[in-house]
Design a protein around this motif. Structure first.
Motif, PDB file in Angstrom:
ATOM      1  N   GLN A 285     -14.207 -78.323 -58.723  1.00  0.00           N
ATOM      2  CA  GLN A 285     -14.034 -78.746 -60.112  1.00  0.00           C
ATOM      3  C   GLN A 285     -13.926 -77.574 -61.076  1.00  0.00           C
ATOM      4  O   GLN A 285     -13.423 -77.722 -62.183  1.00  0.00           O
ATOM      5  N   GLY A 286     -14.429 -76.420 -60.654  1.00  0.00           N
ATOM      6  CA  GLY A 286     -14.296 -75.231 -61.479  1.00  0.00           C
ATOM      7  C   GLY A 286     -15.408 -75.000 -62.476  1.00  0.00           C
ATOM      8  O   GLY A 286     -15.429 -73.974 -63.159  1.00  0.00           O
ATOM      9  N   SER A 287     -16.359 -75.937 -62.572  1.00  0.00           N
ATOM     10  CA  SER A 287     -17.487 -75.736 -63.482  1.00  0.00           C
ATOM     11  C   SER A 287     -18.628 -76.648 -63.085  1.00  0.00           C
ATOM     12  O   SER A 287     -18.422 -77.692 -62.447  1.00  0.00           O
ATOM     13  N   LEU A 288     -19.831 -76.262 -63.480  1.00  0.00           N
ATOM     14  CA  LEU A 288     -21.009 -77.083 -63.192  1.00  0.00           C
ATOM     15  C   LEU A 288     -20.961 -78.392 -63.969  1.00  0.00           C
ATOM     16  O   LEU A 288     -21.308 -79.446 -63.447  1.00  0.00           O
ATOM     17  N   SER A 289     -20.506 -78.329 -65.216  1.00  0.00           N
ATOM     18  CA  SER A 289     -20.488 -79.551 -66.032  1.00  0.00           C
ATOM     19  C   SER A 289     -19.506 -80.574 -65.473  1.00  0.00           C
ATOM     20  O   SER A 289     -19.811 -81.772 -65.411  1.00  0.00           O
ATOM     21  N   ALA A 290     -18.313 -80.124 -65.041  1.00  0.00           N
ATOM     22  CA  ALA A 290     -17.326 -81.052 -64.471  1.00  0.00           C
ATOM     23  C   ALA A 290     -17.841 -81.654 -63.170  1.00  0.00           C
ATOM     24  O   ALA A 290     -17.668 -82.851 -62.914  1.00  0.00           O
ATOM     25  N   ALA A 291     -18.493 -80.813 -62.346  1.00  0.00           N
ATOM     26  CA  ALA A 291     -19.056 -81.322 -61.091  1.00  0.00           C
ATOM     27  C   ALA A 291     -20.177 -82.313 -61.360  1.00  0.00           C
ATOM     28  O   ALA A 291     -20.299 -83.343 -60.681  1.00  0.00           O
TER      29      ALA A 291
ATOM     30  N   ARG B 269     -20.498 -84.284 -63.938  1.00  0.00           N
ATOM     31  CA  ARG B 269     -19.919 -85.563 -64.375  1.00  0.00           C
ATOM     32  C   ARG B 269     -19.359 -86.345 -63.200  1.00  0.00           C
ATOM     33  O   ARG B 269     -19.526 -87.563 -63.105  1.00  0.00           O
ATOM     34  N   LEU B 270     -18.684 -85.641 -62.284  1.00  0.00           N
ATOM     35  CA  LEU B 270     -18.103 -86.315 -61.130  1.00  0.00           C
ATOM     36  C   LEU B 270     -19.183 -86.897 -60.222  1.00  0.00           C
ATOM     37  O   LEU B 270     -19.045 -88.008 -59.700  1.00  0.00           O
ATOM     38  N   LEU B 271     -20.261 -86.139 -60.027  1.00  0.00           N
ATOM     39  CA  LEU B 271     -21.332 -86.562 -59.120  1.00  0.00           C
ATOM     40  C   LEU B 271     -22.372 -87.447 -59.802  1.00  0.00           C
ATOM     41  O   LEU B 271     -23.259 -87.978 -59.118  1.00  0.00           O
ATOM     42  N   HIS B 272     -22.269 -87.573 -61.144  1.00  0.00           N
ATOM     43  CA  HIS B 272     -23.273 -88.326 -61.916  1.00  0.00           C
ATOM     44  C   HIS B 272     -24.667 -87.725 -61.708  1.00  0.00           C
ATOM     45  O   HIS B 272     -25.655 -88.428 -61.503  1.00  0.00           O
ATOM     46  N   VAL B 273     -24.709 -86.387 -61.772  1.00  0.00           N
ATOM     47  CA  VAL B 273     -25.965 -85.646 -61.602  1.00  0.00           C
ATOM     48  C   VAL B 273     -26.191 -84.813 -62.860  1.00  0.00           C
ATOM     49  O   VAL B 273     -25.256 -84.164 -63.357  1.00  0.00           O
ATOM     50  N   PRO B 274     -27.408 -84.801 -63.413  1.00  0.00           N
ATOM     51  CA  PRO B 274     -27.674 -83.971 -64.588  1.00  0.00           C
ATOM     52  C   PRO B 274     -27.365 -82.505 -64.309  1.00  0.00           C
ATOM     53  O   PRO B 274     -27.573 -82.007 -63.193  1.00  0.00           O
ATOM     54  N   LEU B 275     -26.851 -81.813 -65.330  1.00  0.00           N
ATOM     55  CA  LEU B 275     -26.473 -80.415 -65.171  1.00  0.00           C
ATOM     56  C   LEU B 275     -27.645 -79.566 -64.700  1.00  0.00           C
ATOM     57  O   LEU B 275     -27.491 -78.693 -63.829  1.00  0.00           O
ATOM     58  N   ALA B 276     -28.830 -79.826 -65.234  1.00  0.00           N
ATOM     59  CA  ALA B 276     -30.011 -79.041 -64.838  1.00  0.00           C
ATOM     60  C   ALA B 276     -30.338 -79.249 -63.367  1.00  0.00           C
ATOM     61  O   ALA B 276     -30.689 -78.296 -62.650  1.00  0.00           O
ATOM     62  N   THR B 277     -30.214 -80.477 -62.884  1.00  0.00           N
ATOM     63  CA  THR B 277     -30.487 -80.765 -61.473  1.00  0.00           C
ATOM     64  C   THR B 277     -29.478 -80.061 -60.573  1.00  0.00           C
ATOM     65  O   THR B 277     -29.840 -79.461 -59.553  1.00  0.00           O
ATOM     66  N   LEU B 278     -28.206 -80.116 -60.943  1.00  0.00           N
ATOM     67  CA  LEU B 278     -27.160 -79.475 -60.150  1.00  0.00           C
ATOM     68  C   LEU B 278     -27.376 -77.967 -60.097  1.00  0.00           C
ATOM     69  O   LEU B 278     -27.293 -77.349 -59.013  1.00  0.00           O
ATOM     70  N   SER B 279     -27.669 -77.366 -61.231  1.00  0.00           N
ATOM     71  CA  SER B 279     -27.899 -75.918 -61.288  1.00  0.00           C
ATOM     72  C   SER B 279     -29.105 -75.531 -60.434  1.00  0.00           C
ATOM     73  O   SER B 279     -29.083 -74.527 -59.708  1.00  0.00           O
ATOM     74  N   ARG B 280     -30.163 -76.352 -60.497  1.00  0.00           N
ATOM     75  CA  ARG B 280     -31.368 -76.045 -59.717  1.00  0.00           C
ATOM     76  C   ARG B 280     -31.094 -76.149 -58.214  1.00  0.00           C
ATOM     77  O   ARG B 280     -31.569 -75.318 -57.435  1.00  0.00           O
ATOM     78  N   LYS B 281     -30.335 -77.162 -57.799  1.00  0.00           N
ATOM     79  CA  LYS B 281     -30.044 -77.334 -56.372  1.00  0.00           C
ATOM     80  C   LYS B 281     -29.287 -76.126 -55.823  1.00  0.00           C
ATOM     81  O   LYS B 281     -29.579 -75.641 -54.717  1.00  0.00           O
TER      82      LYS B 281
END
Length: 310
Positions: free
Chosen positions: A16-22, A24-36
């Motif tokens: 997706q090229g960015s954490l925010s786009a990913a 939104r696609l995964l329906h995961v909060p940005l903070a959770t995605l960054s932490r994972k």
């Protein structure tokens, strides 16, 4: 931590090229995605992503890890399909995409017949006038009209579709039958506003095969081919569409083909799927079921139209 989940999230971020786009696609909060992903980097003891305010990029370690993670996740997916019996019995969900009108007219009927034949298979049919990414959108098979770009996809050609120009007999009686594409400049014309619109209609010189572009000034522009065909039948102007889109009114005599010798090359029609390991039986069964039926349908459409050599 769930390592496979983190791998999948990392792949989505890179695609997706960015954490925010990913997110939104995964329906995961940005903070959770960054932490994972940070947890994954801590586990590996290596930086995988370079983050800036504008974009992200992979480190050298990240490039190698993403390639390995993609292979691992594909192997896991294939193992899950094997365990579920998809390689020994035709069952499970089959996702198929096709152009909107062609899909409604010619793919939906064979899907209905296919479902009656294989009760253990379910189908998710996406009728869209855009090409979806089969892997990113989790689509098993696509019906594609037009030349295919070079890719790793596997394509089975099922026929070809002409691009035809036509008008009502009454309009042709009033304006005369055009003898060459340039004659269309004095006719009212109906066009379709596509995602990549072009101001010209392309024809081909019958003697040399050279391209001939005519800069049409439309009297009416519509958003769908189906509406353009209806406008043509109502005598609004000359229309230029794929032959399946006007086959019924041409057979009925409501529209008459013109400039057939100047038609561009026919567009091939393919069934396309990703080339990833062994094909599940549900896909093999659908390919074997759909290909001959689509060939017959396209041949029947073509048989109902005057020859391009006329």
């Amino acid at each position: 931590m769930d390592r496979l989940e983190a791998m999948a999230m990392l792949l989505t971020v890179t695609e997706q090229g960015s954490l925010s786009a990913a997110g939104r696609l995964l329906h995961v909060p940005l903070a959770t995605l960054s932490r994972k992903i940070s947890d994954l980097e801590t586990l590996l003891g290596a930086r995988l992503l370079l983050r800036t305010t504008r974009k992200i990029s992979l480190t050298d370690a990240g490039i190698a890890y993403v390639a390995a993670a993609r292979r691992i996740l594909e192997q896991v997916e294939e193992a899950e399909r094997a365990a579920a019996g998809e390689f020994t019995e035709p069952k499970g969900e089959l996702a198929i995409t096709a152009p909107l009108l062609f899909g409604r007219l010619h793919v939906l009927p064979l899907v209905a017949e296919f479902l009656a034949t294989y009760p253990a298979i379910t189908v998710r049919l996406l009728l869209l006038d855009r090409n979806v990414d089969l892997i990113d959108d989790h689509v098993d098979m696509a019906v594609r009209i037009g030349k295919l770009p070079d890719s790793t996809m596997v394509a089975t050609q099922v026929g070809a579709i002409r691009t035809v120009t036509c008008a009502t007999p009454a309009l042709l009686a009033a304006h005369g039958v055009p003898q060459a594409p340039a004659d269309l400049l004095r006719y009212p014309c109906v066009t379709v506003d596509t995602p990549m619109p072009t101001p010209s209609w392309r024809f081909r010189q019958p003697d040399s095969g050279a391209a001939l572009d005519i800069a049409i000034v439309p009297r009416l522009t519509l958003s769908t081919a189906e509406a353009a065909a209806d406008a043509g039948v109502r005598g609004v102007g000359v229309v230029r569409l794929l032959h399946y889109q006007v086959a019924a009114p041409v057979r009925a005599g409501a529209l008459q083909l013109v400039l057939a010798p100047f038609e561009p090359d026919s567009a091939p029609v393919h069934l396309v799927h990703a080339a990833r390991g062994q094909m599940p039986l549900k896909m093999r069964r659908f390919l074997d079921f759909a290909a001959p039926r689509l060939r017959a349908a396209l041949k029947a459409i073509g048989a109902g139209l005057p020859s391009a050599e006329a």
